[in-house]
Design a protein around this motif. Structure first.
Motif, PDB file in Angstrom:
ATOM      1  N   GLY A 158       0.796  -1.217   0.000  1.00  0.00           N
ATOM      2  CA  GLY A 158       0.000   0.000   0.000  1.00  0.00           C
ATOM      3  C   GLY A 158       0.827   1.265   0.000  1.00  0.00           C
ATOM      4  O   GLY A 158       0.294   2.364  -0.231  1.00  0.00           O
ATOM      5  N   CYS A 159       2.125   1.137   0.248  1.00  0.00           N
ATOM      6  CA  CYS A 159       3.003   2.302   0.284  1.00  0.00           C
ATOM      7  C   CYS A 159       3.756   2.502  -1.025  1.00  0.00           C
ATOM      8  O   CYS A 159       4.572   3.430  -1.135  1.00  0.00           O
ATOM      9  N   LEU A 160       3.511   1.643  -2.014  1.00  0.00           N
ATOM     10  CA  LEU A 160       4.098   1.855  -3.330  1.00  0.00           C
ATOM     11  C   LEU A 160       3.518   3.126  -3.949  1.00  0.00           C
ATOM     12  O   LEU A 160       2.373   3.489  -3.672  1.00  0.00           O
ATOM     13  N   THR A 165      -1.232   6.487  -5.109  1.00  0.00           N
ATOM     14  CA  THR A 165      -1.996   7.279  -6.067  1.00  0.00           C
ATOM     15  C   THR A 165      -3.419   6.767  -6.208  1.00  0.00           C
ATOM     16  O   THR A 165      -4.381   7.543  -6.225  1.00  0.00           O
ATOM     17  N   LEU A 166      -3.561   5.443  -6.292  1.00  0.00           N
ATOM     18  CA  LEU A 166      -4.875   4.849  -6.518  1.00  0.00           C
ATOM     19  C   LEU A 166      -5.727   4.768  -5.259  1.00  0.00           C
ATOM     20  O   LEU A 166      -6.948   4.913  -5.325  1.00  0.00           O
ATOM     21  N   GLY A 167      -5.086   4.538  -4.106  1.00  0.00           N
ATOM     22  CA  GLY A 167      -5.873   4.302  -2.903  1.00  0.00           C
ATOM     23  C   GLY A 167      -5.495   5.116  -1.693  1.00  0.00           C
ATOM     24  O   GLY A 167      -6.025   4.874  -0.606  1.00  0.00           O
ATOM     25  N   GLY A 168      -4.600   6.093  -1.861  1.00  0.00           N
ATOM     26  CA  GLY A 168      -4.122   6.856  -0.704  1.00  0.00           C
ATOM     27  C   GLY A 168      -4.775   8.204  -0.501  1.00  0.00           C
ATOM     28  O   GLY A 168      -4.384   8.946   0.409  1.00  0.00           O
ATOM     29  N   GLY A 169      -5.776   8.516  -1.335  1.00  0.00           N
ATOM     30  CA  GLY A 169      -6.464   9.794  -1.189  1.00  0.00           C
ATOM     31  C   GLY A 169      -5.617  10.970  -1.630  1.00  0.00           C
ATOM     32  O   GLY A 169      -4.544  10.813  -2.228  1.00  0.00           O
ATOM     33  N   LYS A 170      -6.092  12.188  -1.323  1.00  0.00           N
ATOM     34  CA  LYS A 170      -5.403  13.406  -1.755  1.00  0.00           C
ATOM     35  C   LYS A 170      -4.027  13.550  -1.118  1.00  0.00           C
ATOM     36  O   LYS A 170      -3.124  14.149  -1.705  1.00  0.00           O
ATOM     37  N   THR A 171      -3.861  13.022   0.078  1.00  0.00           N
ATOM     38  CA  THR A 171      -2.573  13.131   0.769  1.00  0.00           C
ATOM     39  C   THR A 171      -1.604  12.015   0.392  1.00  0.00           C
ATOM     40  O   THR A 171      -0.474  11.995   0.866  1.00  0.00           O
ATOM     41  N   ARG A 172      -2.063  11.083  -0.441  1.00  0.00           N
ATOM     42  CA  ARG A 172      -1.244   9.968  -0.926  1.00  0.00           C
ATOM     43  C   ARG A 172      -0.631   9.180   0.232  1.00  0.00           C
ATOM     44  O   ARG A 172       0.544   8.826   0.236  1.00  0.00           O
ATOM     45  N   TYR A 178      -4.362  -2.453   0.508  1.00  0.00           N
ATOM     46  CA  TYR A 178      -3.202  -3.137  -0.069  1.00  0.00           C
ATOM     47  C   TYR A 178      -2.327  -3.723   1.046  1.00  0.00           C
ATOM     48  O   TYR A 178      -1.869  -4.867   0.958  1.00  0.00           O
ATOM     49  N   ASN A 179      -2.073  -2.908   2.070  1.00  0.00           N
ATOM     50  CA  ASN A 179      -1.222  -3.376   3.165  1.00  0.00           C
ATOM     51  C   ASN A 179      -1.871  -4.511   3.939  1.00  0.00           C
ATOM     52  O   ASN A 179      -1.197  -5.467   4.350  1.00  0.00           O
ATOM     53  N   GLU A 180      -3.165  -4.424   4.149  1.00  0.00           N
ATOM     54  CA  GLU A 180      -3.869  -5.501   4.844  1.00  0.00           C
ATOM     55  C   GLU A 180      -3.813  -6.795   4.045  1.00  0.00           C
ATOM     56  O   GLU A 180      -3.672  -7.885   4.621  1.00  0.00           O
ATOM     57  N   ALA A 181      -3.903  -6.685   2.728  1.00  0.00           N
ATOM     58  CA  ALA A 181      -3.805  -7.871   1.879  1.00  0.00           C
ATOM     59  C   ALA A 181      -2.411  -8.485   1.976  1.00  0.00           C
ATOM     60  O   ALA A 181      -2.261  -9.716   2.057  1.00  0.00           O
ATOM     61  N   GLU A 227      13.039  13.089   4.511  1.00  0.00           N
ATOM     62  CA  GLU A 227      11.999  13.862   5.170  1.00  0.00           C
ATOM     63  C   GLU A 227      10.659  13.774   4.448  1.00  0.00           C
ATOM     64  O   GLU A 227       9.618  14.079   5.018  1.00  0.00           O
ATOM     65  N   VAL A 228      10.650  13.318   3.194  1.00  0.00           N
ATOM     66  CA  VAL A 228       9.417  13.177   2.429  1.00  0.00           C
ATOM     67  C   VAL A 228       9.374  11.772   1.838  1.00  0.00           C
ATOM     68  O   VAL A 228      10.323  11.344   1.187  1.00  0.00           O
ATOM     69  N   VAL A 229       8.269  11.052   2.050  1.00  0.00           N
ATOM     70  CA  VAL A 229       8.165   9.695   1.523  1.00  0.00           C
ATOM     71  C   VAL A 229       6.897   9.476   0.706  1.00  0.00           C
ATOM     72  O   VAL A 229       6.650   8.371   0.233  1.00  0.00           O
ATOM     73  N   ASN A 230       6.094  10.499   0.533  1.00  0.00           N
ATOM     74  CA  ASN A 230       4.832  10.321  -0.199  1.00  0.00           C
ATOM     75  C   ASN A 230       4.776  11.108  -1.493  1.00  0.00           C
ATOM     76  O   ASN A 230       3.710  11.316  -2.056  1.00  0.00           O
ATOM     77  N   LYS A 231       5.943  11.550  -1.985  1.00  0.00           N
ATOM     78  CA  LYS A 231       6.006  12.244  -3.262  1.00  0.00           C
ATOM     79  C   LYS A 231       7.151  11.669  -4.080  1.00  0.00           C
ATOM     80  O   LYS A 231       8.193  11.305  -3.532  1.00  0.00           O
ATOM     81  N   GLY A 232       6.979  11.633  -5.408  1.00  0.00           N
ATOM     82  CA  GLY A 232       8.031  11.081  -6.251  1.00  0.00           C
ATOM     83  C   GLY A 232       8.191   9.598  -6.002  1.00  0.00           C
ATOM     84  O   GLY A 232       7.329   8.943  -5.425  1.00  0.00           O
ATOM     85  N   CYS A 233       9.335   9.063  -6.378  1.00  0.00           N
ATOM     86  CA  CYS A 233       9.528   7.629  -6.202  1.00  0.00           C
ATOM     87  C   CYS A 233      10.342   7.316  -4.973  1.00  0.00           C
ATOM     88  O   CYS A 233      10.173   6.286  -4.369  1.00  0.00           O
ATOM     89  N   CYS A 234      11.231   8.220  -4.588  1.00  0.00           N
ATOM     90  CA  CYS A 234      12.204   7.806  -3.578  1.00  0.00           C
ATOM     91  C   CYS A 234      12.334   8.749  -2.397  1.00  0.00           C
ATOM     92  O   CYS A 234      13.265   8.641  -1.627  1.00  0.00           O
ATOM     93  N   GLY A 235      11.443   9.677  -2.259  1.00  0.00           N
ATOM     94  CA  GLY A 235      11.547  10.605  -1.136  1.00  0.00           C
ATOM     95  C   GLY A 235      12.576  11.685  -1.374  1.00  0.00           C
ATOM     96  O   GLY A 235      13.111  11.841  -2.476  1.00  0.00           O
TER      97      GLY A 235
END
Length: 239
Positions: A158-160, A165-172, A178-181, A227-235
């Protein structure tokens, strides 16, 4: 002699392991045209990107299915026999550490992204399906003489970036479903490996947990220089 024979892999993980053990810097592909005989004795990979335990996953990705990878493994053992003889071949296969990395593509691509399996199964039934297919694969490896297997868990899918993008809402944020699965799959996989260890007392099947270490890194990025992990590919690295 320790041989590491990889059937399905994430390249960065296996190369790090090979280097840490001091065997070789990079793990060559078995189908590599310029593969040298000595490479057969210290580890090769039969991996195919996009492959999964679910045959549909492999079909969607146009990858080499597990059944064909097993055939390549049989071909490999015959080549090893020609080099070191039958006794040497048996020793190498028996003492080899076989790393298996699969399951993530099944859940992320086949179940959630393409939704093909989601129309047929709920997530509990689907994780039962792929764990059952995984168990069959491990038993086939055992039948070919393999006695030591390291089986990677699914990561926090779920953190990919795509899942955010698909399931993390506006804040990504990380997508919980996904993580529960992934956690459900990992729990069932761990139980199945424990069962196989009882069924085959001369073998050792080890679950390699990558879910929790990766999730901890994602949830505590500053400890690892990000310091950032929810934008781009690698923070974003701290300066």
């Amino acid at each position: 002699m320790l041989g590491i024979i990889i059937l399905i892999l994430l390249i960065c993980q296996t190369d790090f392991i090979m280097e840490e053990l001091g065997i070789k810097e990079l793990l060559p592909a078995y189908l590599q045209p310029n593969l040298q005989p000595e490479d057969l004795l210290t580890g090769v990979t039969f991996a195919s990107g996009g492959c999964g335990y679910d045959p549909l996953t492999t079909e969607l990705a146009s990858a080499i299915p597990l059944s064909d990878q097993l055939q390549l493994f049989k071909e490999y053992t015959e080549k090893v026999k020609q080099i070191v003889g039958e006794e040497g071949q048996n020793r190498i296969v028996k003492t080899a550490f076989v790393l298996v990395v699969a399951g993530s593509n099944d859940i992320d691509n086949t179940y959630f992204a393409s939704r093909v399996r989601k129309l047929q199964y709920d997530i509990s039934a689907y994780t039962d399906l792929i764990v059952g297919l995984a168990s069959t694969f491990f038993k086939e490896l055992y039948g070919l003489g393999v006695r030591r297997m390291g089986v990677f868990s699914a990561p926090p899918l779920g953190c990919l970036p795509s899942s955010r993008t698909l399931g993390g809402g506006k804040t990504r944020d990380c997508a919980n479903d996904y993580n529960e699965a992934a956690q459900m799959f990992n729990t069932k996989l761990s139980a199945e490996l424990e069962s196989l260890n009882i069924q085959f007392p001369d073998a050792r099947l080890l679950l390699i947990d990558i879910y929790n270490p990766l999730l901890y890194l994602i949830q505590n990025p500053i400890k690892y220089g990000f310091e950032v992990v929810n934008k781009g590919c690698c923070g974003k690295r701290l300066s």
